[in-house]
Design an enzyme around this catalytic site. Structure first.
Site, PDB file in Angstrom:
ATOM      1  N   TRP A 165      49.834  47.344  31.350  1.00 24.28           N
ATOM      2  CA  TRP A 165      49.528  48.719  31.721  1.00 24.28           C
ATOM      3  C   TRP A 165      48.329  48.693  32.639  1.00 24.28           C
ATOM      4  CZ3 TRP A 165      53.035  52.224  30.773  1.00 24.28           C
ATOM      5  CH2 TRP A 165      53.896  52.084  29.671  1.00 24.28           C
ATOM      6  N   HIS A 204      52.341  90.585  26.939  1.00 24.20           N
ATOM      7  CA  HIS A 204      51.309  90.154  27.876  1.00 24.20           C
ATOM      8  C   HIS A 204      49.968  90.052  27.135  1.00 24.20           C
ATOM      9  CE1 HIS A 204      53.508  91.346  31.854  1.00 24.20           C
ATOM     10  NE2 HIS A 204      54.167  90.457  31.124  1.00 24.20           N
ATOM     11  N   GLU A 235      47.052  91.310  27.755  1.00 27.53           N
ATOM     12  CA  GLU A 235      46.300  92.557  27.588  1.00 27.53           C
ATOM     13  C   GLU A 235      46.806  93.300  26.351  1.00 27.53           C
ATOM     14  OE1 GLU A 235      47.886  91.402  30.197  1.00 27.53           O
ATOM     15  OE2 GLU A 235      46.992  92.033  32.105  1.00 27.53           O
ATOM     16  N   ARG A 260      57.968  54.358  46.448  1.00 27.43           N
ATOM     17  CA  ARG A 260      58.764  54.818  47.592  1.00 27.43           C
ATOM     18  C   ARG A 260      58.930  56.331  47.602  1.00 27.43           C
ATOM     19  NH1 ARG A 260      64.487  52.852  48.036  1.00 27.43           N
ATOM     20  NH2 ARG A 260      63.964  52.109  45.940  1.00 27.43           N
ATOM     21  N   SER A 308      57.503  58.953  50.440  1.00 28.04           N
ATOM     22  CA  SER A 308      58.313  59.929  51.179  1.00 28.04           C
ATOM     23  C   SER A 308      57.694  61.320  51.089  1.00 28.04           C
ATOM     24  CB  SER A 308      59.734  59.976  50.611  1.00 28.04           C
ATOM     25  OG  SER A 308      60.358  58.727  50.753  1.00 28.04           O
ATOM     26  N   GLU A 315      56.503  61.215  39.224  1.00 31.89           N
ATOM     27  CA  GLU A 315      55.853  60.055  38.597  1.00 31.89           C
ATOM     28  C   GLU A 315      56.148  58.745  39.315  1.00 31.89           C
ATOM     29  OE1 GLU A 315      55.601  59.686  34.485  1.00 31.89           O
ATOM     30  OE2 GLU A 315      55.491  61.828  34.087  1.00 31.89           O
ATOM     31  N   CYS A 345      49.344  93.767  35.189  1.00 31.16           N
ATOM     32  CA  CYS A 345      50.558  94.154  35.929  1.00 31.16           C
ATOM     33  C   CYS A 345      50.657  95.679  35.976  1.00 31.16           C
ATOM     34  CB  CYS A 345      51.790  93.539  35.288  1.00 31.16           C
ATOM     35  SG  CYS A 345      52.170  94.232  33.675  1.00 31.16           S
ATOM     36  N   LEU A 348      60.732  59.754  30.195  1.00 30.67           N
ATOM     37  CA  LEU A 348      60.246  60.985  30.839  1.00 30.67           C
ATOM     38  C   LEU A 348      60.109  62.143  29.857  1.00 30.67           C
ATOM     39  CD1 LEU A 348      62.116  60.939  34.289  1.00 30.67           C
ATOM     40  CD2 LEU A 348      59.989  59.809  33.619  1.00 30.67           C
TER      41      LEU A 348
END
Lengths: 388, 388
Positions: free
Chosen positions: B176, B50, B52, B305, B309, B301, B78, B210
């Protein structure tokens, strides 16, 4: 560095003339000697002294001799006299008072100056540096530059829109898309231009006043212009009832004699124009008439149909869209009748800039032709200014 | 003032973990004594130390004793141990090393911490100040906070659009719309989230990879997710051909056994889901499955449609629209199926922010529910941070 510092100061001074000097340019001037500002001035109103003279007068009033000083000026000093001109040439004043160096932002595109001011100064042995903060100076005098170059008013299309490009919902609700501070800024925009235009639909639906209503308003009221085929303005509308005190003009293709005399009696100037191919008032003719009448700049506030016509005809120099992060879906859009086949072929704004007004972001950019004309005044390697 | 200075440094350190610590939060920590930074650290990878502990270790390595120092930490330390947890409680380390003061940005919304870390520190006589740069800390850990609070992935809808809200022309041209630097930023966005999602139309039309393709990429590749009714992915598409090396998943409602075995053989995980009321794969079910599988954050991305939705179902936390000052008119829009009656009733983004990427402006804002959940972690009078 130092040049930019003083030129930015001169640009700030120049902006104080906004709304008051048309059709003259905004100009600011600062006199500096040994790193000290010894005088400053700006063109404050049409017919009043030029910025250069104002700065010299200011120096003299304070007991400062301009001899040997450097003059920073946002526009090339004028170099001519003419019957329609109120002031003597600034080049003469600069020479007479022994100013040694002149630093300019841009050349004056007025064909009666356009470099002859610089030439006269150089001939008199005065050192001249140009192009300092040219980009900012061009931005400040867009209306002056583009109206002269194109011989029509500088046209700004302004609308408030959702992030998906709607000016209103499908059921015509539009109050309010943009934030209070964006709406305040829209009033300042009005005040800085000579005229404000709307179409008949907006006149009927919104009953707008089209006046400048800012806190401590320091702008004159712009000419109010309505474009309407038949001139159907309601007699209890703000445009009609206020026409006795605020200049108001109607461009139309066909209006009944009764309606015409009623509107004329209310104080509205009724101007007939030819219809275009869609039987609407020819916007080219409207713009030409406004220009010939001394209107150098006009803010078009809608509605969507008027914006669409101007967009399709390429009749604009700048578009400013106050954009709110809200989605209005199938609402009213000024661009619904555009059908570009490709992204590359679509109308594009250049030199875009953006500012935040509360939750609203104003996105603004230039028509490519306007951008090209303005770029011609900016040297390739301008001594750049920090953004305003 | 000083608190903010060190906290902003800790926030910058924390950001180095982006893409590597999920489903943990990003955390940075700085140890300061007598106005000098004596140690700094961040949570660099899931399972690693962590922030810390990293800051304490860094101080000790440099021969600096943390005793009496102030620890700046972007999230509440934590306070618990658990079988599924790799690290001992940071509160113990803080106490053991004699740290005198702890300055926090925000409370950890994890129900297993949520204030108990602060309580433990105070019980041990350690001074605790909270709320320093809280707004920025919340922004940095949106995915962590909102996925936990809502028990579904943090969902970002991202698209490139024209100023009039189109993702493509009517003839589907979109290459683009946005500037090269905006497209580069979109890759960074991918890298910072756990998964990237597209619909079947985009998969078929754009053949996207992707993947994260930035210069000197330091992010892991996110899970690629396709939502498609019948799972019609072309076998020569990037999504199929790269599935042996990049995790790829398909959610569908009906797929032929042949197609399913073909895709599975290519390395794609095929997950059947229920159809929704429009016979499309239920997006609620898709998101739930992703969350249960450890996906904390997802970047959607498109295409239009799929965005539509998710918009209609309110299934998003943030929308980021890379907006180019171009007009595509009657092109493809994700919001065409929205019909708000009034501006007040329209979907609105809160806490909007905007950034320039070349000619493109990214406009980004939060779903009102997400904004509310995040605001709950920001004290009324936060010690504010300057913008990043």
């Amino acid at each position: 560095m130092e040049d930019r510092y003083y030129m930015e100061h001169a640009l700030r001074l120049a902006s104080a003339g906004a709304g008051h000097v048309t059709p003259n340019p905004l100009v600011g001037a600062v006199l500096v000697r040994n790193g000290q500002v010894i005088g400053e001035g700006w063109h404050a109103r049409y017919g009043g002294p030029h910025a250069e003279q104002a700065a010299i007068d200011h120096a003299l009033q304070q007991g400062n001799d301009p001899r040997g000083a450097t003059l920073y000026c946002t526009l090339e000093p004028c170099s001519f006299t003419a019957p329609d001109k109120h002031n003597p040439p600034c080049t003469t004043a600069i020479r007479t008072h022994g100013i040694r160096t002149v630093v300019l932002a841009i050349v004056d595109p007025n064909p009666r100056v356009r470099g002859s001011g610089i030439a006269q100064l150089k001939q008199a042995g005065i050192e001249v540096r140009t192009g300092v903060c040219a980009r900012k100076a061009v931005r400040q005098n867009e209306a002056y530059i583009l109206s002269r170059e194109q011989r029509r008013p500088y046209i700004v299309l302004k609308w408030a829109q959702s992030l998906d490009g709607c000016m209103a919902t499908g059921s015509h609700d539009s109050k309010w898309i943009s934030s209070p501070s964006a709406r305040e800024e829209a009033h300042h925009l009005r005040g800085r231009l000579d005229a404000v235009m709307v179409g008949s639909g907006t006149a009927a639906h919104d009953d707008p006043q089209l006046t400048v209503r800012t806190a401590n308003n320091r702008y004159p009221q712009p000419l109010r212009v309505v474009v309407s085929r038949h001139g159907n303005l309601r007699k209890d509308s703000h445009l009609v009832t206020q026409a006795d005190t605020i200049p108001t003009r109607l461009y139309c293709t066909g209006i009944s004699p009764d309606q015409q005399s009623r509107l004329t009696a209310a104080g509205i100037q009724v101007i007939p124009v030819e219809p275009d191919s869609e039987s609407l008032p020819s916007l080219h003719q409207v713009m030409q008439h406004l220009y010939d009448d001394g209107i150098q700049s006009i803010l078009v506030e809608g509605g969507a149909r008027l914006h669409a016509s101007l967009l399709r005809q390429g009749l604009y120099d700048r578009i400013t869209a106050f954009t709110e992060p809200v989605f209005l879906g199938d609402g009213l859009r000024p661009t619904d009748n555009l059908h570009p086949a490709t992204v590359a072929a679509a109308p594009r704004l250049l030199d875009s800039e953006f500012h935040r007004f509360g939750s609203t972001i104003s996105i603004s950019g230039l028509h490519p032709d306007a951008a090209r004309l303005l770029h011609d005044l900016i040297p390739d390697k301008e001594a750049s200014c920090s953004p305003v």
